[in-house]
Scaffold this active site. Structure first.
Site, PDB file in Angstrom:
ATOM      1  N   GLU A 120       0.821  -1.202   0.000  1.00  0.00           N
ATOM      2  CA  GLU A 120       0.000   0.000   0.000  1.00  0.00           C
ATOM      3  C   GLU A 120       0.860   1.259   0.000  1.00  0.00           C
ATOM      4  O   GLU A 120       0.473   2.282  -0.565  1.00  0.00           O
ATOM      5  CB  GLU A 120      -0.928  -0.005   1.216  1.00  0.00           C
ATOM      6  CG  GLU A 120      -2.031  -1.044   1.162  1.00  0.00           C
ATOM      7  CD  GLU A 120      -1.544  -2.430   1.556  1.00  0.00           C
ATOM      8  OE1 GLU A 120      -0.391  -2.555   2.013  1.00  0.00           O
ATOM      9  OE2 GLU A 120      -2.316  -3.390   1.408  1.00  0.00           O
ATOM     10  N   LYS A 136      -9.821  31.407  39.376  1.00  0.00           N
ATOM     11  CA  LYS A 136      -8.658  31.753  40.197  1.00  0.00           C
ATOM     12  C   LYS A 136      -7.934  32.989  39.674  1.00  0.00           C
ATOM     13  O   LYS A 136      -7.521  33.847  40.450  1.00  0.00           O
ATOM     14  CB  LYS A 136      -7.673  30.576  40.258  1.00  0.00           C
ATOM     15  CG  LYS A 136      -8.156  29.351  41.002  1.00  0.00           C
ATOM     16  CD  LYS A 136      -7.048  28.341  41.177  1.00  0.00           C
ATOM     17  CE  LYS A 136      -6.432  27.908  39.859  1.00  0.00           C
ATOM     18  NZ  LYS A 136      -7.390  27.168  39.013  1.00  0.00           N
TER      19      LYS A 136
END
Length: 835
Positions: A64, A519
């Site tokens: 492939e 915070k």
């Protein structure tokens, strides 16, 4: 059916673990293959492709990869600015890809198709398109691609008889996989018919031809061919018989044919390339048993000029070029019922090719060459001997076959170019559809493993078998984690672990949950108030996600910035820009950065940003933030939930500060107060809200973060797109809704996400298509936006919403407590007018 597939996949992996262990010892590179297949990639391996809208091409093995090589060249030509990534399954494919594919930006091993694993890797990379080569279809991976609306196009598609029969057993899984693919670019009409039999809509199927006709990596000049012959000890020959990709049972047949050839051509040579390199010793034994001298390619590389009868090609990725030296070529896997191998590599060199009658995996290619007398098909050992001898004895016949082979190859070139053009057309059609773009973007909140995982562990209820299994495992680890946290805290309490003491007043600011409590703006508010009381205050931040690494990092000396957002981390950078006359330092050891602040900036008060769990340093006041919107997470400890430590540890806090109380659900604040009272009745409880101050244009925000910007009332009724990468995006979106804006779309990215230019371009494009008046981001996002966005001069304005924390109920008691404690420790000061 998917459930059964997942169970089977997990069982298969468990059962073959012993095989993996053996192969990790015997096979070079196998350990790295397994690491990457489990999602552990080398550092920086994905830097050029992850979240950069890449083209992902997947090819299983060497064959492939050969087909992929010309495709990548054409994709690079068609998409010059788009990153390209190639994935493989086998080690030989990985080596081959790295050797012959030079235009790819990344080459990796494909993840195992296990529940969550394959999907998490896909979410991490988030490609523009996924292109499986031939028939690489994996259910879990494609399921995630479907959920994320990532288009899939099969390229160089090939379906064998065997595959058609096997795939039909998958039933609903097959339907889902086929339904995910947007285009099928098949090698031949036979393959096209097969894929349509499996359920592919005819209008989505096209025939492009075989891209292996386009491969050029095997091109060999006359000089290179002579060099290969010399290196393999084949110089003195009367013809070379080459058997490529042979399987067990075929070498005996090849050796019989070679024996017959040697009766008339005493100096003929044989090259055998076993399909499995692990069989090399077995093939050597067969050659010696047949009475021939034999060596291997690797031995010849160490000691050249050996004149043996047979050479075994025991290297990876060389067969394509070595085919050039053969005079007669037999392609293996075809005299046994394996289905044959692709004949296009020897055909590219114009060779006379012999194959067996088992070529069902390559019916179309075999038929093409056979019908034009460019390939000889034999049925058994006798016919193989006869045809091999004939080609050696009759050079004219051999040359006619060679010429016809080259003619076929030249006539069929162009499949890669066709595929690239089809890909361009497919993407243009898909991406021009507003619905597709909207669907793709609407899944941003789950298209990465981090956000998916956070959503899962944060849920009060867990749905799905696999999710329950994961949560059960995480719960066990959370109990272990709780034990370790309690043990460590007890160690500090009894003096087993020593705490350091700074010569200044230390205030820790933190929470017991992960992210999203506010915070950073609270630290900004607190530091400004203490500064205005007349004290020299510094902020000590740990520098989360900072690129700077060292003992003490000065983000700001209170007068000017010394680091960029990337160097300091977004939170520390934001604090530094907001706070004149307040130095901001980063470093893992707050005792070290605190002492530095005392020595160099005369610090009298140090605020430990996100320091509630930083027990190494003694503190004079602990302020615990509790999110009134997402109260104590889902009640579970990390990693099962989002609690950093048990809720009972509220007992350590001097002040419990409820944030975003204006967005809290009915009863939430009362529940928090009752919980605080149960564990810490002495704590001062304060309420706060995040109040929008203004909207600042992004370009102005970079120049002056404290600028006035646009009054929030002017955004009422405006159609906007909200974009955020923060811990609690729902709170940000609620704030915008409360201001009267009309949110057309909300795009959520992982916390602390670094935006790419491509992502910002996509956001702009979507905003324009939806008719948005503006794009709104948070200050935390603003530091992560590429500077090129400002220079680009977008048609739609990008605004940064600036918020400030305002203390509500309990603020006077808190302010008096803070002022009294500072005065007691440091002496009273003249309070400055609030700025």
């Amino acid at each position: 059916m998917q459930f059964l597939y997942n169970i089977a996949a997990i069982l298969v992996v468990i059962l073959i673990i012993p095989v993996f262990m053996v192969r990790s010892v015997r096979e070079k590179g196998f350990v790295e293959r397994i690491r990457q297949s489990l999602g552990f990639f080398p550092a920086h391996a994905l830097d050029k492709v992850a979240k950069k809208h890449c083209i992902w091409v997947h090819a299983a093995s060497v064959g492939e990869i050969v087909a992929t090589s010309p495709l990548i060249k054409e994709f690079r030509r068609e998409f010059p600015k788009t990153p390209i990534m190639v994935s493989v399954v086998t080690t030989s494919g990985y080596e081959m890809a790295n050797r012959i594919i030079k235009d790819a930006d990344a080459i990796i091993y494909f993840p195992l198709d296990l529940p969550f694993l394959a999907g998490s890797v896909l979410r991490r990379i988030h490609p523009r398109v996924f292109l499986p080569v031939e028939t690489e279809l994996w259910p879990n991976f494609l399921k995630t691609a479907r959920q994320m609306h990532i288009p899939v196009m099969m390229v160089n598609g090939r379906i064998s008889d065997r595959s058609v029969k096997q795939y039909k057993h998958l039933r609903s899984i097959l339907s889902d996989m086929i339904g995910t693919v947007k285009k099928f670019a098949m090698q031949s009409q036979i393959d096209a018919d097969y894929i349509m039999r499996l359920g592919a809509p005819p209008e989505l199927v096209t025939v492009t031809g075989n891209t292996k006709f386009d491969q050029t990596y095997t091109d060999v000049s006359a000089e290179e061919k002579a060099k290969i012959i010399a290196e393999m000890g084949l110089t003195d020959n009367e013809g070379i018989f080459l058997a490529g990709s042979t399987h067990r049972g075929e070498e005996d047949l090849v050796l019989a044919a070679f024996t017959a050839v040697r009766h008339k051509h005493a100096r003929a040579k044989l090259v055998i390339a076993p399909r499995e390199l692990l069989r090399t010793q077995e093939v050597i034994h067969l050659c010696k048993k047949a009475g021939f001298t034999v060596t291997t390619r690797t031995k010849l590389q160490q000691q050249a000029s050996q004149d043996e009868d047979i050479v075994i090609l025991d290297t990876i990725g060389e067969l394509g070029k070595v085919y050039s030296v053969g005079d007669v070529v037999y392609v293996g896997g075809s005299l046994i019922p394996h289905g044959g191998h692709n004949i296009l590599e020897p055909a590219a060199h114009g060779k006379a090719i012999i194959v067996g009658h088992h070529m069902f995996n390559f019916k179309d290619t075999h038929a093409l060459f056979k019908n034009r007398d460019a390939c000889i098909t034999v049925n058994d050992e006798k016919e193989l001997i006869e045809e091999t001898v004939r080609l050696f004895d009759d050079p004219d016949h051999r040359h006619r076959m060679e010429a016809e082979t080259l003619a076929i190859v030249n006539e069929n070139k162009g499949a890669s170019r066709k595929s690239a053009v089809i890909l361009r057309e497919t993407l243009e059609e898909y991406e021009s559809d507003p619905e597709n773009r909207q669907l793709a973007r609407s899944t941003q909140k789950i298209d990465n493993f981090q956000t998916y995982f956070i959503d899962l562990v944060h849920s009060k209820e867990v749905n799905g078998f696999c999710a329950h299994i994961i949560m059960a495992v995480l719960y066990v680890f959370s109990r272990i984690y709780v034990g370790l946290v309690n043990l460590k805290l007890a160690g500090y309490r009894i003096g087993l672990f020593k705490q350091r003491r700074l010569g200044c007043y230390v205030i820790s600011l933190g929470n017991v949950t992960v992210g999203g409590t506010g915070k950073t703006p609270t630290a900004q508010r607190l530091a400004a108030d203490i500064r205005n009381m007349g004290y020299r205050v510094v902020i000590l931040n740990r520098g989360y996600r900072a690129k700077w690494h060292g003992e003490v990092g000065i983000v700001s000396d209170g007068q000017r910035l010394h680091m960029s957002a990337a160097e300091a981390g977004d939170e520390a950078f934001m604090l530094a820009k907001h706070l004149p006359n307040v130095p901001v330092l980063i470093g893992a050891e707050r005792a070290v950065t605190g002492q530095y602040a005392i020595d160099h900036f005369g610090a009298e008060v140090a605020i430990l940003d996100d320091g509630y769990q930083h027990w190494q340093l003694e503190r004079d006041m602990d302020i615990l933030l509790i999110d009134a919107v997402n109260v104590f997470g889902n009640g579970y400890i990390l990693p099962r939930g989002t609690l950093r430590e048990p809720v009972s540890h509220i007992s350590r806090a001097d002040v419990c500060l409820m944030t975003k109380v204006d967005q809290a659900a009915a009863g939430s604040c009362e529940y928090i107060r009752e919980t605080v009272k149960r564990y810490n009745p002495a704590a001062t409880v304060v309420e706060s809200i995040h109040q929008p101050r203004c909207f600042v244009p992004l370009a102005d925000w970079y120049v002056d973060i404290a600028g006035e910007g646009i009054d929030v009332s002017r955004m009422r009724g405006k159609k906007i797109m909200a974009v955020s990468a923060i811990g609690n995006p729902a709170s940000f979106e609620q704030t915008l809704s409360d201001l009267g804006t009309v949110i057309l779309e909300s795009l959520r990215y992982p916390d602390h996400h670094d935006y790419t230019m491509q992502e910002m371009s996509d956001i702009l494009h979507q905003a324009k298509n939806m008719g948005a008046d503006a794009i709104v981001i948070t200050e935390k996002d603003a530091v992560k936006v590429p500077a090129e966005v400002i220079q680009a001069g977008w048609d739609i304005p990008v605004y940064v919403i600036c918020v400030e924390v305002t203390f509500q109920t309990g603020r006077d008691a808190f302010r008096h407590m803070l002022k009294d404690r500072l005065a007691e420790r440091l002496g009273p000061r003249e309070t400055k007018q609030n700025k």
